[in-house]
Write a protein that holds these residues in place. Structure first.
Motif, mmCIF file in Angstrom:
data_model
loop_
_atom_site.group_PDB
_atom_site.id
_atom_site.type_symbol
_atom_site.label_atom_id
_atom_site.label_comp_id
_atom_site.label_asym_id
_atom_site.label_seq_id
_atom_site.Cartn_x
_atom_site.Cartn_y
_atom_site.Cartn_z
ATOM 1 N N PRO A 333 0.809 -1.223 0.000
ATOM 2 C CA PRO A 333 0.000 0.000 0.000
ATOM 3 C C PRO A 333 0.840 1.270 0.000
ATOM 4 C CG PRO A 333 -0.666 -1.490 1.786
ATOM 5 C CD PRO A 333 0.563 -2.052 1.178
ATOM 6 N N TRP A 334 2.036 1.207 0.504
ATOM 7 C CA TRP A 334 2.796 2.434 0.773
ATOM 8 C C TRP A 334 3.896 2.704 -0.239
ATOM 9 C CZ3 TRP A 334 -0.473 4.701 3.461
ATOM 10 C CH2 TRP A 334 -1.095 4.132 4.561
ATOM 11 N N GLN A 335 3.995 1.874 -1.275
ATOM 12 C CA GLN A 335 5.179 1.938 -2.131
ATOM 13 C C GLN A 335 5.444 3.311 -2.731
ATOM 14 O OE1 GLN A 335 4.743 -1.378 -4.720
ATOM 15 N NE2 GLN A 335 6.043 -2.670 -3.457
ATOM 16 N N SER A 336 4.392 4.098 -2.988
ATOM 17 C CA SER A 336 4.645 5.354 -3.688
ATOM 18 C C SER A 336 4.777 6.542 -2.743
ATOM 19 C CB SER A 336 3.533 5.607 -4.704
ATOM 20 O OG SER A 336 2.282 5.483 -4.060
ATOM 21 N N PHE A 337 4.942 6.271 -1.421
ATOM 22 C CA PHE A 337 5.020 7.407 -0.504
ATOM 23 C C PHE A 337 6.398 7.536 0.136
ATOM 24 C CE2 PHE A 337 0.618 6.045 -0.801
ATOM 25 C CZ PHE A 337 0.094 7.189 -1.357
#
Lengths: 373, 252, 403
Positions: A333-337
């Motif tokens: 869920p967090w890969q792009s942050f």
């Protein structure tokens, strides 16, 4: 450069009132005015943008989805417009304490507190005596107990589950504690008159280590150390990296300490000789107390450097603070942050380094004052 | 040569030579100092007088000839060196007090560590000598808080705390402001009355006349003349000494 | 200072004698020898033990030592290279050489840019403009406190977040910025350009000669002929003439989108660009502090004394201040340059193929761990040694000029 250039008259013109101050320091000429206006525009725009992104449009938390994972759709909607602090809210314990058993995480938290306390005590002049060394031994032993457990009713925790800030602090602090005595010996060896072979050995060690990047020493630790040991003996990856750190830091510390030894007037050693003190008495009672005090500011700077350098263990697959940030980002869920996570990490590093560098600077000012006296 | 009081001479330098690389700084220096004798060494700068006095407790090593102090010859033998350094006190031009130790700690360091004296005894001894040099009230301060003259007096007390039989003074007043020279010289003159063997490198001619049994003039690494203060100052035999005295007298 | 002495007869020189060694613990030199034998012996024994273990381990794992692998075909794909390189033909030796060249490339460009940026920031910190002074101070303080690796990862992910080539930002349809890197138009190189370059080199030589001549004239007549008009003519007009004489060719290769990426032009990969950006921005913070300290180290009396002699502002700076400031600046600057070169090894974390990265791949593929690390260390020791030799030479030169 013009008027915005070198300020060689160090006392600035001190006017009266804010308007006079501004005229002297912001609008002293058309050139200075232009610089001020341009910079003020950029700063205000930057800060406004940052505020909008980081506060106004930011997403602070997200609901947990049906599969038990965080649902980042609110963040994804805000991507590019607002920051996603929900990633920090979700992952901060993983980033700070790694995979240490969740309910035991008060232990690494206490370890971090112990380290900070140790630094604070070491920074205070009134504790600069032999007792301080004892405090270090006690705290470092306590750190070992808290992390490993297995005694005092603490559940044992294998090193594989350690991670985050404690690893960073352990690598830096144990690195300093063990490198320091080694560095003192090497620095003394490098200045030993009449022992050319020992001198050559010390020069070789220091120059060899300082000539190569830390990452090559860490590679050596991770792939070559296992070859150095007899068959069947295996040491842990963390310990190998720690040894590499000690060897690396010691070479730099040795140069710093050598600087202190060189700065000491020759008369001090001569007076000690004339009184009949032996070499070790002279070194322990007269030379080192003075030389080490002289180099405390550069010692602190070296420590700041090695604190930042601990992040390199990411490359050999150890889980320090930076690596844990990476791990957190590998969660789908967090890969792009990554920006948010990197900013969070940067703030932690800045907090530690800034405190230490301010301290070293205040010491330097103190030394200057006492020298002038 | 005046005769030693209890047997042999305190210091014997026999044909001592020393080189710095190819620079020949001491040339066949011969000097015998009897026990309880007070010798003043003078000469232009670069004449080797400081080097010579520093050879006597082996802060510098000589390369040729013999140096015998208190009956022990100075060689590479470290036991002999330890013995000699215990018996020979030295006072430096730049004081060389240990700035990280208090005045009292400066004085008790060597008695406690070298002579293995208990702390209480060492402190009593140190206070005695600090009173002797008239600064017992400064015992708790650090060297940086004292004036140059006071520091040099502490340095003298520190050397005396080892109860040396011989005292070496290497230009003890050269680094001092004029108004402080007298307090230091008076302290040294006070010691002279105790009958201690002293070798002092100095340019203070008045001091030499007052305390010295003998004045030695050195130039370019050689002992050129030696005799009582009267002989040396009133009737110089060589052109070199005449030239030097002319310079010194004009300079004062 | 034997001026007090009239007699200056030469005293025959004599050489220092040699001494014999006594075999006793009380003898200083005997003790020194024993200590040295002991310490070197212990270190040697440890090394011997480690080497013995290593040999046993290598034998047990059937790993042959030696650098024979350098001649085998590497098969390591390398994204960017100044040297021609083909992974299916070229050897490990060639791949490592490409890695070395990549390290040197990023280090040299980084050193130049970090020096420029750092000098500007350092001067900015001393500015009388309060806002500029504070902003540069914040820059220095913040960037020095964040680990370089974190900065590199930040820049790299930032560059990867750029739009894909199809939606690349374009600057006048000549240069493009995308997540595949920055593509710039490239000059189509022709003989006339080589000629212009040669003319420029000749101009540099001519300027140096003219400056020497000017100095000689000044020494002889007191009047210094102007240097800059001649320099401008030699450095600008001469190359232009050479270029024009050969037909003034000017053709630019503009990158064009083909499929998923750009073709033609000069490509700066995101890896290279992130590494360069990180190194420059980080090192510049340190350079700024060195420059500031160097300028502040010059006492104000130097300006006053030089101005009191009637020198003009520029002359004071060039003849009095800079030579002294450089003496303070050069030694710490050397170690910053060395640090930058060593820090370029962090390339391995973001996939720029420097020597460490290539050697790491090599040792993973061949199992030649010791040789791989030996190669890395040898390369860096050579770089470190060369930079410090050069800087020592330079330092000695400016120290002499000053005296």
């Amino acid at each position: 450069m013009g008027d915005a250039g070198i300020d060689r008259v160090s006392e600035r013109t001190r006017g009266v009132g804010p308007w006079a101050w501004m005229r002297a320091n912001l609008f002293s000429s058309w050139w200075s005015t232009a610089v001020t206006l341009a910079l003020a525009y950029l700063v205000l725009r930057g800060l406004a943008g940052l505020f909008a992104w980081g506060v106004v449009h930011a997403v602070w938390s997200v609901p947990v989805g049906a599969n038990g994972m965080a649902d980042p759709s609110a963040c994804l909607d805000a991507a590019g417009v607002g920051a996603c602090w929900a990633v920090i809210a979700d992952k901060w314990r993983l980033i700070l304490f790694g995979r240490f058993p969740y309910h035991e995480q008060w232990r690494p938290a206490l370890v971090v507190g112990l380290f900070i306390g140790l630094y604070a005590v070491s920074a205070m002049r009134r504790f600069w005596h032999a007792g301080l060394a004892l405090a270090w031994v006690v705290v470092l032993a306590g750190v070992g107990v808290l992390m490993w457990g297995g005694v005092l009713g603490l559940a044992p925790v294998p090193e594989d589950s350690w991670g985050g800030l404690p690893i960073t602090l352990i690598l830096a602090t144990f690195g300093l504690a063990f490198a320091f005595p080694l560095a003192v010996l090497v620095a003394l060896g490098r200045r030993a008159r009449g022992l050319p072979a020992v001198r050559a050995l010390c020069v070789l060690y220091v120059e060899l280590i300082r000539g190569v990047p830390l990452i090559s020493v860490l590679f050596m630790a991770s792939v070559m150390f296992p070859l150095f040991l007899p068959e069947g003996v295996n040491i842990d990856k963390l310990l190998r990296a720690q040894v590499a750190f000690i060897l690396f830091t010691a070479a730099y510390l040795a140069e710093v300490i050598r600087g202190g030894l060189q700065a000491l007037p020759a008369g001090q050693a001569e007076a000690a000789d004339a009184l009949g003190l032996t070499y070790w008495q002279k070194t322990r009672l007269v030379i080192l107390p003075q030389a080490l005090r002289l180099v405390i500011p550069p010692l602190v700077n070296t420590f700041i450097g090695s604190f930042k350098d601990t992040s390199l263990v990411l490359i050999i697959g150890l889980f320090d603070l930076l690596s844990m940030g990476h791990v957190a980002l590998s969660d789908p869920p967090w890969q792009s942050f990554s920006t948010e996570v990197y900013l969070f990490l940067a703030v932690i590093y800045i907090a530690f380094c800034f405190a230490m560098s301010q301290y070293s600077r205040s010491l330097e000012r103190g030394l200057d004052r006492s020298r002038r006296r | 040569m005046s005769a030693g009081v209890d047997g042999g001479p305190a210091i014997v330098l026999d044909k001592v030579n020393k080189w710095y690389g190819s620079l020949h700084v001491l040339r066949d220096v011969c000097l015998t100092v009897a026990a309880q004798e007070r010798v003043v060494v003078c000469g232009p700068s670069g004449s080797g007088k400081s080097t010579m006095i520093r050879c006597i407790n082996r802060l510098e090593t000589h390369q040729e000839g013999r140096i015998i102090v208190d009956g022990t010859e100075l060689t590479d033998d470290l036991h002999a060196l330890d013995t000699i350094r215990r018996e020979v006190g030295m006072v430096f031009q730049s004081f060389n007090l240990f700035p990280h130790l208090t005045i009292l700690e400066n004085c008790t360091l060597a008695p406690m560590r070298v002579r293995k004296m208990p702390r209480r005894e060492a402190e009593a001894l140190a206070m005695g000598y600090l009173e002797r040099v008239r600064i017992p009230e400064q015992a708790g301060k650090y060297p940086g808080q004292l004036s140059g003259g006071q520091q040099q007096r502490v340095a003298i007390a520190r050397a005396l705390c080892m109860k040396p039989r011989i005292m070496l003074f290497d230009e003890p007043t050269s680094a001092l402001d004029p108004e402080m020279i007298k307090e230091v010289l008076d302290t040294i003159i006070g010691l002279a009355d105790d009958g201690m063997t002293m070798v002092c490198v100095t340019h203070e001619m008045g001091f030499a006349r007052q305390v010295a049994h003998r004045v030695v003039f050195m130039d370019r690494g050689e002992v050129v003349e030696s005799g009582t203060p009267g002989e040396v100052f009133e009737a110089p035999k060589t052109e070199r000494l005449r030239g030097f005295l002319g310079q010194v007298l004009r300079g004062h | 200072m034997s001026h007090a002495v009239a007699d200056e007869r030469p005293i025959p020189a004599r050489a220092a004698p040699k001494r014999r060694l006594r075999l006793s613990w009380a003898d200083r030199r005997f003790r020194a020898i024993v200590w040295q034998v002991l310490i070197v012996g212990v270190v040697g024994a440890i090394l011997w033990y480690l080497i013995g273990n290593t040999n046993a381990n290598l034998a047990a794992r059937h790993i042959a030592t030696g650098f024979g692998f350098l001649h085998r075909v590497a098969g390591i794909p390398i994204g960017e290279s100044l040297l021609p390189y083909n992974p299916s033909v070229d050897t490990y030796g060639r791949a490592l050489l490409v890695g070395v060249v990549n390290t040197l490339e990023v280090s040299l460009i980084g050193i130049v840019l970090a020096t420029i940026l750092g000098t500007l920031v350092g001067i900015g910190r001393l500015s009388r403009n309060w806002l500029l002074a504070k902003l540069t101070a914040v820059y220095v303080e913040t960037l020095r406190d964040i680990p370089l690796l974190l900065q590199l990862l930040f820049w790299y992910t930032l560059l990867q977040g750029l739009p894909p080539p199809k939606r690349a930002w374009s600057l006048g349809h000549a240069a493009f910025v995308s997540n595949r890197g920055i593509v710039l138009p490239l000059l189509h190189w022709q003989p006339a350009h080589t000629a212009a370059l040669a003319a420029f080199a000749a101009g540099v030589l001519g300027t140096a000669l003219w400056a020497r001549h000017a100095r000689a004239r000044q020494d002889a007549t007191g009047v210094r002929p102007r240097v800059w008009p001649v320099a401008a003519a030699l450095l600008l007009i001469l190359p232009l003439l050479a270029w024009a004489a050969l037909g003034a060719p000017f053709a630019v290769e503009v990158p064009v989108l083909r499929g998923f990426n750009f073709r033609g032009g000069l490509t700066l990969t995101p890896e290279f660009f992130a590494l360069l950006l990180g190194l420059v921005v980080y090192t510049a913070a340190y350079v700024a502090e060195i420059v500031r300290a160097g300028i502040q180290a010059i006492p104000r009396g130097q300006w006053e004394a030089a101005e009191a002699l009637g020198l003009r502002h520029g002359q004071v700076l060039r003849l009095v201040i800079l030579p002294q400031a450089l003496r303070v600046i050069v030694p710490p600057m050397t170690s910053q340059y060395l640090n930058l070169a060593k820090n370029s090894s962090l390339a391995v974390a973001i996939g720029y193929q420097d020597i460490v990265s290539v050697a790491d791949t090599t040792l993973n593929q061949t199992g030649q761990a010791i040789e791989g690390i030996a190669v890395i260390m040898a390369v860096y020791l050579t770089i470190s040694l060369s930079i410090s030799l050069f800087m020592n030479w330079y330092n000695a030169r400016i120290a002499l000029v000053e005296r």
